[in-house]
Structures are given as structure tokens and as C-alpha cells.
Design an enzyme around this catalytic site. Structure first.
Site, PDB file in Angstrom:
ATOM      1  N   GLU C  31      60.634  39.330  27.428  1.00  0.00           N
ATOM      2  CA  GLU C  31      59.450  40.172  27.654  1.00  0.00           C
ATOM      3  C   GLU C  31      59.572  40.874  29.003  1.00  0.00           C
ATOM      4  OE1 GLU C  31      56.648  41.215  26.084  1.00  0.00           O
ATOM      5  OE2 GLU C  31      56.235  42.239  27.974  1.00  0.00           O
ATOM      6  N   HIS C  49      41.980  42.491   9.621  1.00  0.00           N
ATOM      7  CA  HIS C  49      41.644  43.493   8.603  1.00  0.00           C
ATOM      8  C   HIS C  49      41.742  42.914   7.202  1.00  0.00           C
ATOM      9  CE1 HIS C  49      41.241  47.056  11.109  1.00  0.00           C
ATOM     10  NE2 HIS C  49      42.231  46.586  11.847  1.00  0.00           N
ATOM     11  N   ARG C 334      48.985  52.349  20.971  1.00  0.00           N
ATOM     12  CA  ARG C 334      49.492  51.839  19.693  1.00  0.00           C
ATOM     13  C   ARG C 334      50.844  52.462  19.366  1.00  0.00           C
ATOM     14  NH1 ARG C 334      43.978  53.525  16.901  1.00  0.00           N
ATOM     15  NH2 ARG C 334      44.034  54.892  18.694  1.00  0.00           N
ATOM     16  N   CYS C 421      33.250  30.552  36.356  1.00  0.00           N
ATOM     17  CA  CYS C 421      32.779  31.845  35.857  1.00  0.00           C
ATOM     18  C   CYS C 421      31.388  31.645  35.296  1.00  0.00           C
ATOM     19  CB  CYS C 421      33.729  32.366  34.777  1.00  0.00           C
ATOM     20  SG  CYS C 421      33.070  33.741  33.829  1.00  0.00           S
TER      21      CYS C 421
END
Lengths: 116, 482, 507
Positions: C31, C49, C334, C421
């Protein structure tokens, strides 16, 4: 002629101070404004605040201030002096951090307690 | 720490400290202050500049000094303090409220309290809230976050800095960054007037020759990893950027000072009614919210410019909470008695409009021998009365005023007078009047030589003036002097 | 020497790593950024989806339903935040209604179940905030939302636990076939991580770049927006990535009334699925994206125009929506391409492209990984499964601990009693636990992606300094070396009261 915005109250009068004419002030809305304008033109002063290194586990910095206003022109010079300061706890509010700035009456003092 | 308190104050900043001290002074004996930081004092600890306390202490102090004075007073009192702890939930109850709170030391606890004071303060608006276009580079801080890094932790957040927004924290940070050796290239304000106090404009910007761009905003942030450049544009009177007015600044840091928002997620979840203008609870004359026994003060209620006013307001809330706890039954009884013996025309209330019926129910309540039942009946009746419109004045405003606190006044509860805080919507450079009316009639009028949206205003209405009001609404507005 | 090297630790690369980790082989996950899920996998619509949208003959159409079902399973297995909300495609007129019918038919062909078209009033009875102008909507029950970066990370964590080597900060710059293996030339960045405590100040961080050669018998290209560049290193150009930026608003769930309970799409057009309004797993609401072709593959800047456009389109679907409750804007790029479909091919000797993975790539990722596994098996790899494979994953989230168990748990684990937090109620215990897992976070946003700190209204204004302190303390690093996100996104530039912090030009 020097121009200032008055900070005595929120109105923010635009003051004009005539150095040639015994520092006469115009544009002021009140007497306190006139006094402010004269002071600003003759010898402006400020309280300076900052924080300095401290050998503490919990608090890496200790806040300080000048206990009297110093000449505006001395502010940056005063700040540089603080680079060399490192306090050791316990620190008490009011402890003198740097005495007699530039030989004058103002000191840098601590503005909080740091116990450890 | 106990399981039951008379009062729990949420927040140990100036508001919470002031409220707790005042409640103690007014007779409460079991008080708990819950603070999420490891130390009391709240945001004052990082506000190391001077300028605090002129109104309240009569001398000029720095933030830590102001906080220390309150903390010293608190230390001499029998008040429980729980630091490094969070209140996670408030569960309102008919007979006292319940809190869920947690800390590493005390675990996850459920604690009861007769009254609660909300004093959680506020947070800063972020880039996401104002949608500044550009990359997601590092080097964009809210001014308060930068203040913590610089003043408390001793880190520099940048070398070349631009400040968006002319709120007080941004101005204060402009000076701090210059004093610590950075360059502040500009302060950019979208409004045609500055957001902060004049004193700060002069002493934080002008003293250091930092240009202030009014009616300008940042329209793009550039830089892949760290900020490298920002584009500033002038805006028109509808705040749209004007083409061709671009100014590019090479900076590595953007500080945002674009507004503060009261932190009311806890209050909202507890069912406290929120004013969309202040983003704080809607309160009555004594700081009580729409939930009986829950009070609010300080920046959680509305954002203040001066901590001195926070302290004063909090003392009022602390006193009111003490009265609520100590004289709960007495007050209710007295109120009902007053109500039924009062033969005034205002007694028409849509939710409870029959004085005979009120009198009858009050009599019935008082006659009850069972304490619990008696108190329940009185509670019930009093609630109905509180809901009654005639019993409560609403302060409404026209377009010249952006908000008021309190928003509602229960006239019978006002001892001698009540302070009303407000902000004007636009700068008023010429002398004007603040006028309160019921319908056409002027109830009270206050002359002011000038007013700025950045400066909170305060006026005082007397009980006599309030008693005179016809109807349920009091309209506040800025008017020309006649 | 690795058996397989996967280039790109986005959702596709990590899904493949997860799949391969179940077999006896040496795999590397390469990466270029300092963490997994740093590209489109972290900036997308976060939707699982349903599978009605892609044309049946495409790979997207064939893999979507399989991927969707696998996503839900994996989220359960790996304790990834998700919610099966179902989704709607809404129609504003008769023409769009016809599109719904076409989508329903296509969905059935793609393997979707439970699809139905409902009339406007019925739709509004279930989603009361939808516009009165909506005449009908297609209901897709098998669909939902997930936390996309956690999904990616979870698969990568299991992969690393089972022996896959994760190589962050490693950017592939050359691929050469050497008889029986690839030599993968890479720039590796030795980042600020190596800063020691005593170097209390540095003008610029030393970021040394070395070129190293990684060797692997087999290479899988899962390089997302860079996948055509990797492809072109070993094969003739076959497709070209058209980087397409999508911008989003995240709206504060505590500040707005409940907008929608399920995902709401407008009718799709040729330009894509359009501006969606959806709930997030964290109780907020996401609106977006727009669609804009950009020159720079890493151009994730947000623009005023696009945000206005998105707000307007979302407003049409949910009229009560108010973008003033926005807590964050962001953009993702994208990997759209000239090819128009996923490009999944064996393009060269021992080289598989899992390229041009655009929407619904997140949902399809597990199915794409299955396809990749079968391609490797056809080539004779992956003969033996590991018998010591350890799957599964459990994360302790304070918020999910039942009320009655909290006190005992916090007493046992006091760090879970310290809220860091406050907007999202994330505790110190959760932050430290995230640093002890297989792929520790190296930046503030790395912790944010793992625990949720700074996701809320204050956007890290309060918790940022505390998270930095914990990250520095627990990893033995100087706070000055801590980055916001990617390599070089340094937060602090020095210490006060140090002459070196003073800007030279101000003298």
C-alpha cells in the site's frame, strides 16, 4: 496627528490626537476617551501574557503575565526573555518569574499554581 | 460521592463553579460538580490572556487567575467535585432526576438529584459546519483547539497563519501566535463588521499590524498534506464571493473563529426545550428550563462575551436551584394560594381557565393528610398552572433583535426585577431605544448610545413593569428615539 | 520471496488478502499510503447495494448480489458496524416509474429478492420525510449501510493475523517479470514514525525514500484509481481510469429530525446513481455524491458549486433536509474507466487485474475476491487451506455495552470509563485497544477510522489533542511526529519558547 480607535467602551470612537497641540484629542465621545487617546499617543503600554516551560509531569507550561503594563515597544523583547525560563514546581500564583523587566517596575509573574 | 444529591452541577467551568457556590450559599448541603477535564476551571485555564474580572472582581485578571479565585472559594466549601468524569444521560423524573455518569475512577454510576444545573459550555463551529471548499489538508484548527495546543501544551501549530472569523478567540489567538513567533498574515471576516470586542480588534490586530478584511471570506484551501495556500475573496451583501477579488495567501495554517455553539446534546436528550436562535435551552426568569428542576447558565444557555456575566448569571441559577430544592413544596403552595386569591383578569388560561376549579383543587390538595398524595396533587396543579399562558409572559422579538434570555417570565416568580440579556441583529451606531411593548403600549424603554451584535446587552425589568403587562406577550425591539 | 503480492490495500485488495490468508502461502499486501482504506474505500456512500442497478450482462451485475450477501455475512463475522436498512429508488413522474419497472426486472435477473414497487403514499407512510412529489418507489429489502473503512480494515486485520505481510508507505514504481517471479520496485517512505523522543524539534521531518525490490511469483493489481498505471507496467494498455470525484455532506444526526431510515436513491441516469440520502451506521445522515471527472487522481478537494448542487438535489427528495446541520464535507475519487465495467482479467503471466473497480465495488469486493481466488486456483496456487486459520473479530464499543453490565465492565477496565471523544462517547480503552490490533493506527485519522473519535459535531476540536497525546504515549512517539492523516500531514510544527519555532521572516 495620530489616529486611534477608543477601547474604553464598545462604542469604538475614532480618536484623533494632535501631538503638535499638546496631545489634544478630538472625536472622543466622553472624557475617558480623551484620556485614553492621550495615553495611547504619549506612552502606550500593555500587559503581556504568555506561558513558560515548567518541569511538571502534568503541566508542560505555566501561564505568566506582567504584573504591570509595559511599554508597547518592549513587548517582543520581553517575550524573548521568556525563552530562557524553566520553572520547577511547586509554582504559586504571583511567584516572580522574571523580576524588574528592563530595570523597570514590572515583573513577569506566574498566574496559576502548579503543585507537581 | 453519594447516590443522592440535592443538586448536581454539570460542568466545572466558570458557570458551574459560580452556580455551585451560589447554591451552597443559599443553603444546599449536598452538591456535586461533575467536570470532564482533569481539573476545574474549564476553558479559562487556556485563556491565559488578561481582561477578565473587571465587572465581577473589580480588577483585571487572566483566565487562570479568574478560575483560581472561584476554585479557592469552592475548596473551602462542602461541595463534592468529580473531575475526569462524563455525564452520559439525564433522566428527568417527577420527584427528582437521575443522572448516569462515568469516570475511570468511580465507574459507571447512577446518581439521583433534586435539581440539576446545566453548565456544559459551548463548542466551536468547525470547517464542516461552514463548508469551506478545498482540500482536507492538516493545519486547519479551530482557534480554541490551537489555543489549547499553544497555551497549555506548549506546541506551535503553525508559522504562517490566516484567521477566518473575527470572533474574540480568533483575535486573541492572532496576538498569541505573533507573540510566540509566528506570522499572522490576515484576519478575514465575512460580515461587514467585526465579531469580537473592539478592545481585541485594537490590541490583538492593530497592535501587530495584522490586516482585517471585512466582507471577505476564504473560498478555497489548497495543499495536499498540509495547508499551503488559501484564496480569500470579497463577498457581496448576500455573502456570495465576488469574481475577480481573489487574494492568495501562502500560509501553512488556518485558524477558524467562526462562532460558538452551546453544547446541548445532553439537554436535548433529556427533553429540555431548545431555542433555535441561541441553540441553548429556553429558560424562565430564574434560569429554569422547560423541565422543572433543571436549570441552565453560562455558555450552554447562550454564548457570552464576558465571563463576568457568566458568573452573575450562574449565581442566579444556583440561587434558583437552591430555592427550588429547599422551598419546593412551600413555593408551590404559595403560588397556588397567590393564584387563587389573585383576582386579576390574566387568570384566563387556555389549559386551566377556571379560577373556581383551581381554588377547589388547591383546597383539596391542602386538605390531604397523606404527604405523598398531597405533594403529588400540588405538583399536578402547579404544572397545569405553569402551562397556563396567563401565568407566563413570553418575550417575543422583531427582526432587530437576534435573541433574548430569558425567553419566558413567570411574573409571580419575579422578586423585584429581572435581567433580560439580548443581542441586536445589526450594528446600531446611532443612539437608539430598546423598547418593550404589550401590543401598542410601551412597558419599558432603555436608551443606548450604540449597540453591536458582538456585544451582549442587558436591561432590567421591574416587577411593577411586569405586573402592568396586558396579555401574554412582551415584544422587544430596537426603535428610533422619539 | 512472496507467493502472491497484492498491490493496493483498499477494500478489494483487503478482501483478496482475507481470502488468501485462509490458504498456505506467503502473501504481501502493498500500500502506498500509511494505512488501509486510504482511497475510494474510505470516501464513498457507505452502502451495501442491493444489485438491481448494474446491467445483467456486466461483471458488476453478476457479482453484486453475491457480494451484497457476503458483505452482510462478513460484517457479522468481523463485527463491522452495519445495518440492513433496505433501500428505495424513488420516481417523480411516469417516465421514472417506467424506469423502476425496468430496474425491478433487471434486479430479478441479477438475483435480487423481495423487490417491489410501492405507491407514493405507502412509501411516505414508511419514510414520512420523503417529498410529496414522489409518485412511486422501488423497495429493495436486501441492502443497507456499513462502515466502509472498518470493513476494509477488518478483513486486513484477519489477513495479517494469519500471516499476510502488510507493507504500508510502499509505492510501486516498476514491475518486471524475471523468469519465475516479478520484481516489484517500490518507493518506501520511512516516515516521521522513526522520530525519536530527543529530537524535540525539526524544521522539516526527514522523510527518507528508499527504493526496494519486493519479489513475488504472482501479482494481483487492486490499485483502484491507479490500477491502469500498474496494468500498463506489464501489459499493453487495455483501459484507462477516468478519475471521478464525488463530494458529500455528512449531517449531524443529533441536530436534525430523523430524515430517513433507509437508503434513498433518485432514479438512476446515465451519469450514475445520483445523489443519495442515507442514514449512516453512526446515526448521522450522508448526502451525495455528485460526479465530476478530475485530472488529478488524488484530488479530493471539495468545491462550493458541487456542494450547492448536491444540497439542491437532496432537497428535492427530502424537502425538510437542512445542510446547515452539516458536520463535514468530503470527497472521494472513484476509479471509473473507459472500459465501463470492472476489468477483471489475467492480463499477463502470473498477473491478475482487479482493476477499474467503481461503484458498486465496495459491495462486490468479497465476490471479486472469490473470483480472484478461483483464478489463482486455476493456475495451480492455493492448493492447501491453513488448518490454523483464525477468523472472526470482536470489538468492544462502550456504547454497545448493555446498561446493566457497564458498571462491572468499567470497574474491571477503568480506561473504558474515561470518555475521550464526547460527541461520539468513545473511551480511552477503545483507543488503546485499537492500537493493539494487527494493523495499528499511525495517525489521528487512523484512530478515527478505527474507533470513531472526532467523527461527531466538534470534528475532533476537543478530542484531537487528547487522541494525539494517547497515540504519542502508547506508541512512544514525539507528538510533533504525529500526523493528521496521510504521510506529511503533520499537525504541530514545534514547541513554544523555542527560538527555532519563530518564523524567520518575522525578524
Amino acid at each position: 496627528m495620530k489616529e486611534y480607535v477608543c477601547i474604553i467602551c464598545p462604542r469604538g470612537c475614532h480618536l484623533a490626537v494632535d501631538e503638535e497641540n499638546d496631545y489634544a484629542v478630538t472625536g472622543n465621545g466622553c472624557l475617558r476617551g480623551a484620556a485614553y487617546g492621550r495615553e495611547e499617543a504619549m506612552h502606550p503600554t500593555r500587559i503581556v501574557t504568555s506561558s513558560v516551560r515548567v518541569r511538571s509531569r502534568i503541566h508542560p507550561r505555566c501561564p505568566v503575565k506582567t504584573d504591570k503594563a509595559i511599554a508597547k515597544s518592549d513587548i517582543m523583547k520581553a517575550m524573548l526573555l521568556l525563552d530562557d525560563v524553566e520553572l520547577s514546581p511547586p509554582v504559586r500564583r504571583g511567584d516572580v518569574v522574571i523580576a524588574s523587566l528592563f530595570g523597570g517596575e514590572a515583573n513577569f509573574i506566574a498566574t496559576r499554581d502548579i503543585d507537581e | 460521592m453519594h447516590d443522592e444529591y440535592e443538586l448536581i452541577v454539570i460542568g466545572g467551568g466558570p458557570a458551574g463553579l459560580g452556580a455551585a457556590l451560589s447554591a451552597r450559599e443559599h443553603g444546599l448541603e449536598r452538591i456535586l460538580v461533575v467536570e470532564r477535564d482533569v481539573q476545574l476551571g474549564g476553558i479559562l485555564n487556556q485563556c491565559i490572556h488578561n481582561g477578565f474580572g473587571l465587572h465581577y472582581f473589580g480588577e483585571e485578571l487572566t483566565g487562570p487567575e479568574y478560575a483560581a479565585r472561584l476554585i479557592d472559594r469552592l475548596n473551602g466549601q462542602a461541595i463534592d467535585v468529580l473531575c475526569d468524569a462524563m455525564v452520559l444521560e439525564i433522566i428527568p423524573g417527577e420527584n427528582g432526576h437521575t443522572l448516569r455518569l462515568m469516570s475511570a475512577d468511580c465507574g459507571y454510576r447512577t446518581v439521583g438529584s433534586q435539581a440539576i444545573i446545566l453548565a456544559m459550555g459551548c463548542r466551536e463551529r468547525t470547517r464542516g459546519a461552514i463548508q469551506i471548499p478545498g482540500t482536507r489538508a492538516a493545519g486547519i484548527f479551530t482557534a480554541g483547539t490551537a489555543q489549547r495546543y499553544v497555551n497549555i501544551e506548549g506546541y506551535m501549530v503553525g508559522r504562517r497563519i490566516i484567521i477566518l472569523g473575527s470572533g474574540d478567540i480568533g483575535l486573541i489567538m492572532a496576538r498569541r501566535m505573533v507573540l510566540e513567533g509566528a506570522t499572522v498574515v490576515a484576519c478575514v471576516e465575512i460580515m461587514p463588521y467585526p465579531g469580537g470586542l473592539t478592545r481585541n480588534i485594537v490590541q490583538c490586530l492593530q497592535d501587530f499590524d495584522i490586516p482585517l478584511y471585512l466582507s471577505h471570506t476564504i473560498t478555497r484551501i489548497e495543499g495536499k498534506q498540509r495547508v499551503e495556500k488559501v484564496i480569500v475573496q470579497e463577498v457581496d451583501d448576500r455573502f456570495h464571493p465576488i469574481d475577480g477579488t481573489d487574494i492568495a495567501f501562502d500560509v501553512d495554517t488556518v485558524l477558524l473563529s467562526v462562532g460558538l455553539i452551546p453544547e446541548n446534546e445532553l439537554s436535548r436528550a433529556a427533553g429540555v426545550e431548545i431555542d433555535s436562535k441561541t441553540s441553548g435551552p429556553i429558560v424562565y426568569e430564574n434560569g429554569e428550563t422547560s423541565v422543572p428542576g433543571i436549570f441552565a447558565c453560562g455558555n450552554v444557555l447562550h454564548v457570552h462575551d464576558l465571563v463576568d456575566f457568566v458568573t452573575t448569571e450562574s449565581e442566579g441559577a444556583g440561587k434558583a436551584a437552591a430555592e427550588y430544592v429547599l422551598r419546593r413544596i412551600d413555593v408551590l403552595e404559595k403560588r397556588i394560594y397567590e393564584k387563587v386569591s389573585h383576582d386579576d383578569v390574566n387568570l384566563q388560561s387556555p389549559s386551566y381557565d377556571d379560577p373556581q376549579k383551581v381554588a377547589c383543587e388547591a383546597e383539596h390538595a391542602r386538605a390531604s393528610h397523606d404527604d405523598v398524595e398531597r405533594s403529588a396533587l400540588i405538583d399536578d396543579l402547579s404544572k397545569k398552572l405553569v402551562q397556563g399562558r396567563s401565568y407566563c409572559l413570553s418575550i417575543v422579538r422583531d427582526e432587530t433583535i437576534s435573541y433574548t434570555v430569558p425567553q419566558r417570565i413567570r411574573v409571580q416568580r419575579v422578586d423585584k426585577q429581572v435581567s433580560v440579556f439580548f443581542r441586536v441583529k445589526n450594528p446600531q451606531k446611532m443612539p437608539k431605544c430598546i423598547v418593550f411593548r404589550d401590543g401598542e403600549r410601551i412597558v419599558a424603554s432603555f436608551r443606548r448610545p450604540y449597540m453591536m451584535p458582538g456585544e451582549m446587552e442587558r436591561v432590567t425589568l421591574t416587577r411593577e413593569q411586569l405586573d402592568d403587562v396586558c396579555g401574554n406577550e412582551l415584544l422587544i425591539s430596537v426603535e428610533e428615539i422619539r | 520471496m512472496f507467493d502472491v503480492a497484492i498491490i493496493g490495500a483498499g477494500v478489494v485488495g483487503c478482501a483478496v488478502a482475507y481470502e488468501l490468508s485462509q490458504y498456505k502461502l506467503r502473501a504481501a499486501l502493498i500500500e502506498k499510503e500509511n494505512d488501509v482504506a486510504m482511497g475510494a474505500s474510505r470516501a464513498n456512500t457507505a452502502i451495501i447495494h442491493g444489485g438491481y442497478d448494474p446491467a445483467t450482462h456486466t461483471l458488476m451485475g453478476r457479482l453484486n448480489v453475491e457480494g451484497m450477501r457476503r458483505c452482510f455475512e462478513l460484517c457479522e463475522e468481523l463485527d463491522v458496524e452495519h445495518k440492513k436498512t433496505g433501500s428505495w429508488v424513488v420516481a417523480f413522474d411516469a417516465t421514472q416509474r417506467t424506469t423502476l419497472e425496468m430496474l425491478l426486472e433487471q434486479g430479478v435477473a441479477n438475483g435480487c429478492e423481495g423487490l417491489k414497487i410501492l405507491e407514493g403514499d405507502i412509501v411516505r407512510s414508511r419514510e414520512p420525510n420523503l417529498s410529496d412529489d414522489i409518485v412511486a418507489a422501488l423497495w429493495i429489502p436486501e441492502s443497507g449501510v456499513l462502515n466502509p473503512w472498518e470493513f476494509t480494515l477488518a478483513m486486513a486485520e484477519v489477513a495479517v493475523r494469519n500471516g499476510v505481510t502488510f507493507m504500508p508507505n510502499t509505492k510501486v514504481c516498476g514491475l518486471t517479470w524475471r523468469q519465475d517471479h516479478y520484481e516489484i520496485k517500490s518507493h518506501t517512505i520511512r516516515s516521521a514514525l522513526n522520530m525519536s523522543e530527543d529530537s524535540s524539534f525539526q524544521q522539516e521531518y526527514h522523510r527518507e525514500t528508499d527504493i526496494i525490490a519486493i519479489r513475488a511469483h504472482y501479482v494481483i493489481n487492486a490499485a483502484g484509481v491507479g490500477s491502469d498505471l500498474i496494468h500498463n507496467m506489464v501489459a499493453p494498455p487495455a483501459f484507462e481510469i477516468v478519475p471521478t470525484r464525488g463530494e458529500y455532506f455528512l449531517l449531524d444526526g443529533t441536530a436534525v429530525d430523523h430524515l430517513v431510515g433507509s437508503v434513498v436513491f433518485p432514479c438512476p441516469t446515465r451519469a450514475g446513481k445520483g445523489v443519495t440520502v442515507s442514514p449512516t451506521v453512526h446515526g448521522d445522515f450522508l448526502i451525495g455524491p455528485n460526479s465530476e471527472v478530475v485530472a488529478d487522481r488524488e484530488d479530493t478537494a471539495v468545491t462550493g458549486g458541487a456542494l450547492r448542487d448536491i444540497a439542491q438535489k437532496a432537497h428535492r427528495v427530502v424537502p425538510s433536509l437542512n445542510v446547515r446541520t452539516s458536520i463535514r464535507n468530503f470527497a472521494g475519487v472513484r476509479a471509473n474507466s473507459t472500459y465501463g465495467d470492472f476489468f477483471i482479467e489475467k492480463s499477463a503471466t502470473n498477473f491478475i487485474d482487479l482493476a477499474a473497480i467503481k461503484s458498486p465495488g465496495l459491495t462486490c469486493a468479497p465476490a471479486i475476491a472469490r473470483v480472484a481466488r478461483e483464478m489463482l486456483q486455476k493456475d495451480g496456487l492455493l492448493k492447501e487451506k491453513r488448518d490454523d486459520w483464525r477468523g472472526g473479530r470482536r470489538i468492544i464499543r462502550f456504547k454497545e455495552i448493555p446498561e446493566e453490565e457497564r458498571d462491572a465492565f468499567v470497574r474491571e477496565n477503568p480506561l473504558y470509563g474515561r470518555v475521550i471523544c464526547r460527541c461520539e462517547t468513545i473511551t480511552e480503552g477503545e483507543i488503546i485497544a485499537s492500537m493493539k490490533r494487527e494493523i495499528p493506527p499511525v495517525s489521528i485519522d487512523g484512530i478515527k477510522r478505527r474507533t470513531g473519535t472526532g467523527m461527531g459535531r466538534c470534528q475532533g476540536g476537543f478530542c484531537g489533542p487528547r487522541v494525539m497525546e494517547i497515540l504519542a504515549r502508547e506508541s512512544g512517539r514525539d507528538p510533533l511526529s504525529i500526523e493528521e492523516d496521510g504521510c506529511g500531514s503533520t499537525i504541530l510544527i514545534g514547541r513554544t519558547k523555542d527560538p527555532r519555532s519563530r518564523e524567520v521572516s518575522s525578524e
